[in-house]
Every structure is written in structure tokens, then in C-alpha cells.
Write a protein that holds these residues in place. Structure first.
Motif, PDB file in Angstrom:
ATOM      1  N   UNK A   1       0.842  -1.202  -0.048  1.00  0.00           N
ATOM      2  CA  UNK A   1       0.002   0.034   0.126  1.00  0.00           C
ATOM      3  C   UNK A   1       0.975   1.443   0.045  1.00  0.00           C
ATOM      4  N   UNK A   2       1.824   1.261   0.854  1.00  0.00           N
ATOM      5  CA  UNK A   2       2.817   2.470   0.875  1.00  0.00           C
ATOM      6  C   UNK A   2       3.306   2.627  -0.685  1.00  0.00           C
ATOM      7  N   UNK A   3       3.761   1.594  -1.220  1.00  0.00           N
ATOM      8  CA  UNK A   3       4.340   1.765  -2.611  1.00  0.00           C
ATOM      9  C   UNK A   3       3.488   2.020  -3.492  1.00  0.00           C
ATOM     10  N   UNK A   4       2.120   1.946  -3.574  1.00  0.00           N
ATOM     11  CA  UNK A   4       1.241   2.192  -4.254  1.00  0.00           C
ATOM     12  C   UNK A   4       0.935   3.827  -4.261  1.00  0.00           C
ATOM     13  N   UNK A   5       0.894   4.400  -2.914  1.00  0.00           N
ATOM     14  CA  UNK A   5       0.873   5.590  -2.343  1.00  0.00           C
ATOM     15  C   UNK A   5       1.852   6.529  -3.208  1.00  0.00           C
ATOM     16  N   UNK A   6       3.022   6.075  -2.935  1.00  0.00           N
ATOM     17  CA  UNK A   6       4.084   6.940  -3.479  1.00  0.00           C
ATOM     18  C   UNK A   6       4.422   6.803  -5.139  1.00  0.00           C
ATOM     19  N   UNK A   7       4.055   5.397  -5.345  1.00  0.00           N
ATOM     20  CA  UNK A   7       4.033   5.490  -6.968  1.00  0.00           C
ATOM     21  C   UNK A   7       3.013   6.353  -7.607  1.00  0.00           C
ATOM     22  N   UNK A   8       1.778   6.717  -6.828  1.00  0.00           N
ATOM     23  CA  UNK A   8       0.688   7.610  -7.471  1.00  0.00           C
ATOM     24  C   UNK A   8       1.295   8.988  -7.383  1.00  0.00           C
ATOM     25  N   UNK A   9       2.183   9.202  -6.200  1.00  0.00           N
ATOM     26  CA  UNK A   9       2.477  10.462  -6.024  1.00  0.00           C
ATOM     27  C   UNK A   9       3.516  10.949  -7.180  1.00  0.00           C
ATOM     28  N   UNK A  10       4.329   9.765  -7.562  1.00  0.00           N
ATOM     29  CA  UNK A  10       5.077  10.037  -8.638  1.00  0.00           C
ATOM     30  C   UNK A  10       4.480  10.483 -10.144  1.00  0.00           C
ATOM     31  N   UNK A  11       3.425   9.715 -10.262  1.00  0.00           N
ATOM     32  CA  UNK A  11       2.505  10.035 -11.363  1.00  0.00           C
ATOM     33  C   UNK A  11       1.936  11.454 -11.415  1.00  0.00           C
ATOM     34  N   UNK A  12       1.838  12.061 -10.182  1.00  0.00           N
ATOM     35  CA  UNK A  12       1.081  13.287 -10.216  1.00  0.00           C
ATOM     36  C   UNK A  12       2.186  14.376 -10.117  1.00  0.00           C
TER      37      UNK A  12
ATOM     38  N   UNK B   1       2.960  13.548   3.078  1.00  0.00           N
ATOM     39  CA  UNK B   1       3.828  13.649   4.242  1.00  0.00           C
ATOM     40  C   UNK B   1       3.174  13.186   5.469  1.00  0.00           C
ATOM     41  N   UNK B   2       2.221  14.012   5.813  1.00  0.00           N
ATOM     42  CA  UNK B   2       1.104  13.778   7.214  1.00  0.00           C
ATOM     43  C   UNK B   2       0.915  12.327   6.941  1.00  0.00           C
ATOM     44  N   UNK B   3       0.585  11.683   6.081  1.00  0.00           N
ATOM     45  CA  UNK B   3       0.268  10.388   5.940  1.00  0.00           C
ATOM     46  C   UNK B   3       1.519   9.200   6.240  1.00  0.00           C
ATOM     47  N   UNK B   4       2.473   9.399   5.802  1.00  0.00           N
ATOM     48  CA  UNK B   4       3.749   8.819   5.897  1.00  0.00           C
ATOM     49  C   UNK B   4       4.101   9.151   7.372  1.00  0.00           C
ATOM     50  N   UNK B   5       3.990  10.183   8.119  1.00  0.00           N
ATOM     51  CA  UNK B   5       4.343  10.506   9.421  1.00  0.00           C
ATOM     52  C   UNK B   5       3.786   9.656  10.332  1.00  0.00           C
ATOM     53  N   UNK B   6       2.341   9.552   9.982  1.00  0.00           N
ATOM     54  CA  UNK B   6       1.324   8.948  10.776  1.00  0.00           C
ATOM     55  C   UNK B   6       1.709   7.286  10.843  1.00  0.00           C
TER      56      UNK B   6
ATOM     57  N   UNK C   1       4.736   6.841  12.783  1.00  0.00           N
ATOM     58  CA  UNK C   1       4.334   6.718  14.238  1.00  0.00           C
ATOM     59  C   UNK C   1       3.535   5.608  14.680  1.00  0.00           C
ATOM     60  N   UNK C   2       2.635   5.223  14.007  1.00  0.00           N
ATOM     61  CA  UNK C   2       1.994   4.043  14.362  1.00  0.00           C
ATOM     62  C   UNK C   2       2.882   2.627  14.066  1.00  0.00           C
ATOM     63  N   UNK C   3       4.007   2.661  13.794  1.00  0.00           N
ATOM     64  CA  UNK C   3       4.935   1.361  13.468  1.00  0.00           C
ATOM     65  C   UNK C   3       4.632   0.707  12.237  1.00  0.00           C
ATOM     66  N   UNK C   4       4.096   1.134  11.246  1.00  0.00           N
ATOM     67  CA  UNK C   4       3.690   0.710  10.085  1.00  0.00           C
ATOM     68  C   UNK C   4       5.010   0.362   9.151  1.00  0.00           C
ATOM     69  N   UNK C   5       5.886   0.894   9.381  1.00  0.00           N
ATOM     70  CA  UNK C   5       7.339   0.816   8.823  1.00  0.00           C
ATOM     71  C   UNK C   5       8.128  -0.125   9.504  1.00  0.00           C
ATOM     72  N   UNK C   6       7.905  -0.346  10.604  1.00  0.00           N
ATOM     73  CA  UNK C   6       8.827  -1.474  11.177  1.00  0.00           C
ATOM     74  C   UNK C   6       8.577  -2.915  10.820  1.00  0.00           C
ATOM     75  N   UNK C   7       9.437  -3.385  10.346  1.00  0.00           N
ATOM     76  CA  UNK C   7       9.080  -5.054   9.994  1.00  0.00           C
ATOM     77  C   UNK C   7       9.157  -5.754  11.064  1.00  0.00           C
ATOM     78  N   UNK C   8       8.285  -6.534  11.362  1.00  0.00           N
ATOM     79  CA  UNK C   8       8.176  -7.432  12.481  1.00  0.00           C
ATOM     80  C   UNK C   8       8.123  -8.985  12.102  1.00  0.00           C
TER      81      UNK C   8
END
Length: 123
Positions: free
Chosen positions: A70-81, A108-113, A116-123
Motif C-alpha cells: 500500500x505504501x508503494x502504491x501511494x508513493x507510485x501515485x505521487x510520482x504519477x502526479x 507527508x502527514x500520512x507517512x508521518x502517521x 508513528x504507528x509503527x507501520x514501517x517497522x518490519x516485524x
């Protein structure tokens, strides 16, 4: 622009006819040469790229993969725009720059959130 002639329509019709005939021929030959019935018990086995399947066919993936996807898709769409905006940057009014800054701030606010919630931490 010139109009289509009868010869153009004939060429399209011939290509369409050959295309349909080719598909029908390939399906008929495949059906003719394929093993049938009880002679081919392998037909009911799961297919795994031509090799023998290992383990069950139902495999569950960890949720972490989906979050990264999902994070990849979000930043891929960012690149498209961003790309068309960057190409036409010199010709656009100031309002478009403000719109792009707001767009990047929301991402950036979505990425920071997510961070903060730990979604980028690999478990």
C-alpha cells in the motif's frame, strides 16, 4: 485527415478474418493434442510453473507485505502526479504550486502517521 477507402476496410476485414481463424485453429489443435480423461491424472494437480508443487497451495502472507504494498502504491501515485507537474513547472501559475505543496503535505502527514504507528517497522 483523409477518409477511409474501401481498400482500408478490406484490409481491416482480412486481418480480422485471419485473427479469428488463427484463434479458432489454435484452440482446435490444442484441444486435439491435449491428453483427455483418465489417461491424464496430472490434469487435476495444481500447476506451479512447470515444477512439482511443494506444500499446500493455500499460503497466507504476513500483513506486513500488504502494508508495504500500500505504501508503494501511494508513493507510485505521487510520482504519477508529480512528474507532469515538474515537466510543466515553468508554464504553470502560482496556484498550481500551492496545490502541489498541499498534496505533498498530505502525503507527508500520512507517512508521518504510518511511521508513528509503527507501520514501517518490519516485524
Amino acid at each position: 485527415m483523409t477518409g477511409a477507402t474501401g481498400l482500408d476496410h478490406l484490409a481491416v476485414g482480412v486481418f480480422l478474418l485471419f485473427g479469428v481463424a488463427f484463434v479458432v485453429l489454435v484452440v482446435w489443435v490444442s484441444n486435439l493434442l491435449s491428453p483427455k480423461g483418465a489417461d491424464a491424472p496430472d490434469r487435476l494437480e495444481p500447476y506451479e510453473c512447470g515444477s512439482e508443487p511443494v506444500g499446500p497451495s493455500w499460503v497466507q502472507f504476513r500483513v506486513g507485505y500488504y502494508v508495504y504494498a500500500l505504501l508503494f502504491v501511494v508513493f507510485d501515485i505521487e510520482t504519477v502526479f508529480l512528474y507532469p507537474w515538474a515537466v510543466a513547472y515553468g508554464q504553470l501559475p502560482l496556484f498550481i504550486l500551492v496545490e502541489m505543496v498541499v498534496f505533498i503535505a498530505i502525503l507527508a502527514a500520512g507517512l508521518a502517521y504510518a511511521w508513528k504507528e509503527g507501520a514501517l517497522r518490519w516485524r
